[in-house]
Motif scaffolding. Structure first.
Motif, PDB file in Angstrom:
ATOM      1  N   ILE A  93      -6.476  -3.581  -1.210  1.00 28.56           N
ATOM      2  CA  ILE A  93      -5.631  -2.856  -2.160  1.00 28.56           C
ATOM      3  C   ILE A  93      -5.073  -3.767  -3.252  1.00 28.56           C
ATOM      4  O   ILE A  93      -4.759  -3.319  -4.351  1.00 28.56           O
ATOM      5  CB  ILE A  93      -4.467  -2.156  -1.400  1.00 28.56           C
ATOM      6  CG1 ILE A  93      -3.831  -1.042  -2.249  1.00 28.56           C
ATOM      7  CG2 ILE A  93      -3.410  -3.154  -0.982  1.00 28.56           C
ATOM      8  CD1 ILE A  93      -4.636   0.194  -2.319  1.00 28.56           C
ATOM      9  N   THR A  94      -5.003  -5.081  -2.975  1.00 28.24           N
ATOM     10  CA  THR A  94      -4.443  -6.016  -3.957  1.00 28.24           C
ATOM     11  C   THR A  94      -5.417  -6.308  -5.098  1.00 28.24           C
ATOM     12  O   THR A  94      -5.050  -6.996  -6.054  1.00 28.24           O
ATOM     13  CB  THR A  94      -4.037  -7.346  -3.284  1.00 28.24           C
ATOM     14  OG1 THR A  94      -5.195  -7.983  -2.731  1.00 28.24           O
ATOM     15  CG2 THR A  94      -3.026  -7.107  -2.179  1.00 28.24           C
ATOM     16  N   LEU A  95      -6.638  -5.795  -5.017  1.00 31.33           N
ATOM     17  CA  LEU A  95      -7.573  -5.946  -6.134  1.00 31.33           C
ATOM     18  C   LEU A  95      -7.111  -5.176  -7.365  1.00 31.33           C
ATOM     19  O   LEU A  95      -7.590  -5.417  -8.470  1.00 31.33           O
ATOM     20  CB  LEU A  95      -8.974  -5.469  -5.720  1.00 31.33           C
ATOM     21  CG  LEU A  95      -9.698  -6.313  -4.674  1.00 31.33           C
ATOM     22  CD1 LEU A  95     -10.980  -5.621  -4.237  1.00 31.33           C
ATOM     23  CD2 LEU A  95      -9.991  -7.701  -5.220  1.00 31.33           C
ATOM     24  N   GLY A  96      -6.193  -4.235  -7.161  1.00 33.83           N
ATOM     25  CA  GLY A  96      -5.655  -3.471  -8.283  1.00 33.83           C
ATOM     26  C   GLY A  96      -6.268  -2.093  -8.391  1.00 33.83           C
ATOM     27  O   GLY A  96      -7.328  -1.809  -7.809  1.00 33.83           O
ATOM     28  N   PRO A  97      -5.621  -1.197  -9.146  1.00 32.61           N
ATOM     29  CA  PRO A  97      -6.044   0.211  -9.174  1.00 32.61           C
ATOM     30  C   PRO A  97      -7.425   0.443  -9.773  1.00 32.61           C
ATOM     31  O   PRO A  97      -8.154   1.311  -9.300  1.00 32.61           O
ATOM     32  CB  PRO A  97      -4.947   0.880 -10.007  1.00 32.61           C
ATOM     33  CG  PRO A  97      -4.324  -0.218 -10.801  1.00 32.61           C
ATOM     34  CD  PRO A  97      -4.418  -1.434  -9.941  1.00 32.61           C
ATOM     35  N   ARG A  98      -7.794  -0.293 -10.793  1.00 32.32           N
ATOM     36  CA  ARG A  98      -9.081  -0.005 -11.442  1.00 32.32           C
ATOM     37  C   ARG A  98     -10.258  -0.260 -10.508  1.00 32.32           C
ATOM     38  O   ARG A  98     -11.140   0.603 -10.353  1.00 32.32           O
ATOM     39  CB  ARG A  98      -9.215  -0.827 -12.729  1.00 32.32           C
ATOM     40  CG  ARG A  98      -8.267  -0.368 -13.830  1.00 32.32           C
ATOM     41  CD  ARG A  98      -8.378  -1.247 -15.070  1.00 32.32           C
ATOM     42  NE  ARG A  98      -7.505  -0.750 -16.135  1.00 32.32           N
ATOM     43  CZ  ARG A  98      -6.215  -1.012 -16.220  1.00 32.32           C
ATOM     44  NH1 ARG A  98      -5.637  -1.768 -15.298  1.00 32.32           N
ATOM     45  NH2 ARG A  98      -5.486  -0.515 -17.207  1.00 32.32           N
ATOM     46  N   LEU A  99     -10.289  -1.425  -9.884  1.00 29.36           N
ATOM     47  CA  LEU A  99     -11.404  -1.740  -8.993  1.00 29.36           C
ATOM     48  C   LEU A  99     -11.418  -0.828  -7.767  1.00 29.36           C
ATOM     49  O   LEU A  99     -12.473  -0.331  -7.356  1.00 29.36           O
ATOM     50  CB  LEU A  99     -11.319  -3.202  -8.554  1.00 29.36           C
ATOM     51  CG  LEU A  99     -11.646  -4.245  -9.621  1.00 29.36           C
ATOM     52  CD1 LEU A  99     -11.407  -5.655  -9.083  1.00 29.36           C
ATOM     53  CD2 LEU A  99     -13.092  -4.106 -10.088  1.00 29.36           C
ATOM     54  N   VAL A 100     -10.257  -0.586  -7.189  1.00 24.89           N
ATOM     55  CA  VAL A 100     -10.181   0.247  -5.985  1.00 24.89           C
ATOM     56  C   VAL A 100     -10.575   1.690  -6.295  1.00 24.89           C
ATOM     57  O   VAL A 100     -11.353   2.308  -5.557  1.00 24.89           O
ATOM     58  CB  VAL A 100      -8.767   0.186  -5.377  1.00 24.89           C
ATOM     59  CG1 VAL A 100      -8.608   1.223  -4.265  1.00 24.89           C
ATOM     60  CG2 VAL A 100      -8.479  -1.212  -4.831  1.00 24.89           C
ATOM     61  N   LEU A 101     -10.063   2.233  -7.393  1.00 25.03           N
ATOM     62  CA  LEU A 101     -10.351   3.631  -7.727  1.00 25.03           C
ATOM     63  C   LEU A 101     -11.774   3.817  -8.237  1.00 25.03           C
ATOM     64  O   LEU A 101     -12.389   4.865  -8.009  1.00 25.03           O
ATOM     65  CB  LEU A 101      -9.333   4.143  -8.748  1.00 25.03           C
ATOM     66  CG  LEU A 101      -7.882   4.180  -8.236  1.00 25.03           C
ATOM     67  CD1 LEU A 101      -6.937   4.623  -9.340  1.00 25.03           C
ATOM     68  CD2 LEU A 101      -7.739   5.084  -7.016  1.00 25.03           C
ATOM     69  N   ASP A 102     -12.329   2.806  -8.911  1.00 26.21           N
ATOM     70  CA  ASP A 102     -13.740   2.884  -9.304  1.00 26.21           C
ATOM     71  C   ASP A 102     -14.626   2.949  -8.066  1.00 26.21           C
ATOM     72  O   ASP A 102     -15.625   3.681  -8.038  1.00 26.21           O
ATOM     73  CB  ASP A 102     -14.129   1.671 -10.152  1.00 26.21           C
ATOM     74  CG  ASP A 102     -13.632   1.768 -11.588  1.00 26.21           C
ATOM     75  OD1 ASP A 102     -13.226   2.873 -12.000  1.00 26.21           O
ATOM     76  OD2 ASP A 102     -13.654   0.733 -12.295  1.00 26.21           O
ATOM     77  N   SER A 103     -14.251   2.187  -7.027  1.00 25.31           N
ATOM     78  CA  SER A 103     -14.996   2.233  -5.770  1.00 25.31           C
ATOM     79  C   SER A 103     -14.901   3.618  -5.140  1.00 25.31           C
ATOM     80  O   SER A 103     -15.902   4.162  -4.630  1.00 25.31           O
ATOM     81  CB  SER A 103     -14.447   1.178  -4.806  1.00 25.31           C
ATOM     82  OG  SER A 103     -15.063   1.282  -3.542  1.00 25.31           O
ATOM     83  N   LEU A 104     -13.707   4.217  -5.190  1.00 21.32           N
ATOM     84  CA  LEU A 104     -13.522   5.567  -4.657  1.00 21.32           C
ATOM     85  C   LEU A 104     -14.405   6.572  -5.400  1.00 21.32           C
ATOM     86  O   LEU A 104     -15.035   7.439  -4.772  1.00 21.32           O
ATOM     87  CB  LEU A 104     -12.054   5.967  -4.771  1.00 21.32           C
ATOM     88  CG  LEU A 104     -11.704   7.443  -4.530  1.00 21.32           C
ATOM     89  CD1 LEU A 104     -12.146   7.896  -3.154  1.00 21.32           C
ATOM     90  CD2 LEU A 104     -10.207   7.676  -4.715  1.00 21.32           C
ATOM     91  N   VAL A 105     -14.458   6.469  -6.710  1.00 19.69           N
ATOM     92  CA  VAL A 105     -15.276   7.391  -7.499  1.00 19.69           C
ATOM     93  C   VAL A 105     -16.753   7.239  -7.128  1.00 19.69           C
ATOM     94  O   VAL A 105     -17.468   8.239  -6.949  1.00 19.69           O
ATOM     95  CB  VAL A 105     -15.061   7.141  -9.008  1.00 19.69           C
ATOM     96  CG1 VAL A 105     -16.114   7.899  -9.829  1.00 19.69           C
ATOM     97  CG2 VAL A 105     -13.659   7.572  -9.423  1.00 19.69           C
ATOM     98  N   ARG A 106     -17.223   5.998  -6.992  1.00 18.85           N
ATOM     99  CA  ARG A 106     -18.627   5.779  -6.612  1.00 18.85           C
ATOM    100  C   ARG A 106     -18.918   6.369  -5.232  1.00 18.85           C
ATOM    101  O   ARG A 106     -19.960   7.021  -5.029  1.00 18.85           O
ATOM    102  CB  ARG A 106     -18.954   4.286  -6.611  1.00 18.85           C
ATOM    103  CG  ARG A 106     -19.046   3.665  -7.991  1.00 18.85           C
ATOM    104  CD  ARG A 106     -19.687   2.277  -7.918  1.00 18.85           C
ATOM    105  NE  ARG A 106     -18.908   1.347  -7.090  1.00 18.85           N
ATOM    106  CZ  ARG A 106     -17.920   0.592  -7.553  1.00 18.85           C
ATOM    107  NH1 ARG A 106     -17.581   0.657  -8.847  1.00 18.85           N
ATOM    108  NH2 ARG A 106     -17.276  -0.229  -6.754  1.00 18.85           N
TER     109      ARG A 106
END
Length: 377
Positions: A93-106
């Motif tokens: 989660i410490t990677l930040g919202p953009r990387l985490v949420l992009d992974s969720l979208v994929r």
């Protein structure tokens, strides 16, 4: 119709008291939307047998995501919350919202593809996050273990990638929703307590999740514990329940006695291996939690208290401590039929709750009106 019972138009007229023309128009609209589907014929009383219709849970699909500190579980469900496909991943989660949420979208796109569904079939996305969330906006609110997430527009980011409405809540609230929907759908008053790195509660009151004025209801871990003393909490206060009864707090206390446990999982392993000191420490944590829960029982009068999180899943000592104090301190009227039990949905409470949150929204009367009006337009 969501109870799944097939009915004829005549039965719906009798049940609702609405005019024949109103029921006919409504059934036709819901059939066109795919939310109702033909379901055989009723017995004939003379002439052509009347057609029956039933709710069609596969009309649309929902994505539920449970994002933790170091992992995520994403599930694709139908409108009954039945899991169609799922995927678990290690995710920091410490990677930040953009990387985490992009992974969720994929992951969401991959699950849709694997199930043979399109983004047009996606009714919505539900997300649980491991920190405080302003539910009305879906934005995290100063989450302590989520650097870079404060005030980030999570719904806008995910909606841009998946093209569907997005609802966000904290992890304990969605776990309460998931356990309630999957195990206790007929229970009107339930409290779900998560005991892990932190301690929190999700409150189901009159069958609905109670979030409070700002979404802070159920912040059990930061209630002053009767025996909290001067233990320093991560929130900056002294004597919070979380500072003495959470997984890290128990691990820290055991280290002062020369007993090493790497984390909450290691603590559970010690208890399973028969370490008496560790078992006693976990049971005392249960007593400390029970001291606070006894007040909740007097205030909320729940029918069921469900204890979840890693400690509750594997350590019966914790439940024993909670029961000991709650049953001993609360009035018999409140505890006579009160159940205090371990969570039964395990690792799936979060995704089931995230999906349930979306299903309750998209199948609400207001949203159905919007969908039908849009189709008519």
């Amino acid at each position: 119709m969501r109870d799944g019972t097939p009915r004829t138009r005549a039965e719906l007229i009798q049940l609702t008291g609405l005019a024949r023309s109103t029921v006919g128009t409504r059934v036709d609209a819901l059939l066109a939307a795919g939310l109702l589907a033909p379901s055989g014929e009723a017995a004939s009383t003379g002439g052509r047998p009347p057609a029956r219709f039933a709710f069609n849970p596969r009309a649309r699909v929902v994505l539920g995501a449970d994002i933790g500190a170091t992992h995520s579980l994403v599930a694709l469900t139908d409108l009954n919350g039945t899991v169609i496909a799922e995927r678990a991943e290690q995710l920091d989660i410490t990677l930040g919202p953009r990387l985490v949420l992009d992974s969720l979208v994929r992951t969401g796109k991959a699950l849709l593809k694997s199930a043979g569904r399109t983004r047009q079939d996606l009714a919505g996305v539900g997300i649980g996050l491991p920190g405080p969330v302003e539910h009305s906006t879906g934005k995290p609110a100063a989450p302590p273990i989520m650097p870079g997430w404060d005030g980030y527009d999570v719904p806008a980011h995910v909606s841009a990638g998946l093209g569907a409405p997005v609802l966000v809540d904290n992890d304990v609230n969605i776990m309460a929703l998931g356990e309630h929907a999957a195990v206790y759908p007929h229970v009107e008053h339930l409290v779900f307590v998560k005991v892990a790195t932190g301690i929190g509660a999700g409150i189901i009151s009159s069958g609905r999740l109670h979030r409070g004025a700002k979404g802070a209801a159920g912040d059990l871990g930061h209630v002053a514990a009767p025996h909290g003393g001067d233990a320093l909490c991560t929130c900056g206060n002294l004597g919070c329940l979380e500072a003495i009864a959470s997984g890290p707090a128990i691990v820290k206390a055991l280290r002062t006695q020369g007993i090493e446990a790497s984390d909450s999982r290691g603590l559970v392993d010690l208890v399973r291996a028969g370490d008496v000191t560790a078992a006693h420490a976990v049971r005392q944590a249960g007593r400390d939690i029970g001291e606070v829960l006894a007040t909740c029982v007097s205030m909320l009068n729940p029918e069921v208290i469900v204890v979840g999180g890693i400690l509750a899943q594997s350590a019966e000592s914790l439940l024993a401590g909670v029961r000991e104090v709650v049953y001993g301190r609360s009035l018999p009227l409140a505890t006579g039929e009160l159940q205090i039990v371990a969570a039964r949905t395990g690792d799936h409470a979060g995704v089931l709750g995230a999906a349930t949150m979306v299903i309750q929204h998209v199948l609400s009367a207001e949203q159905i009106e919007v969908q039908l009006a849009s189709m008519a337009g």
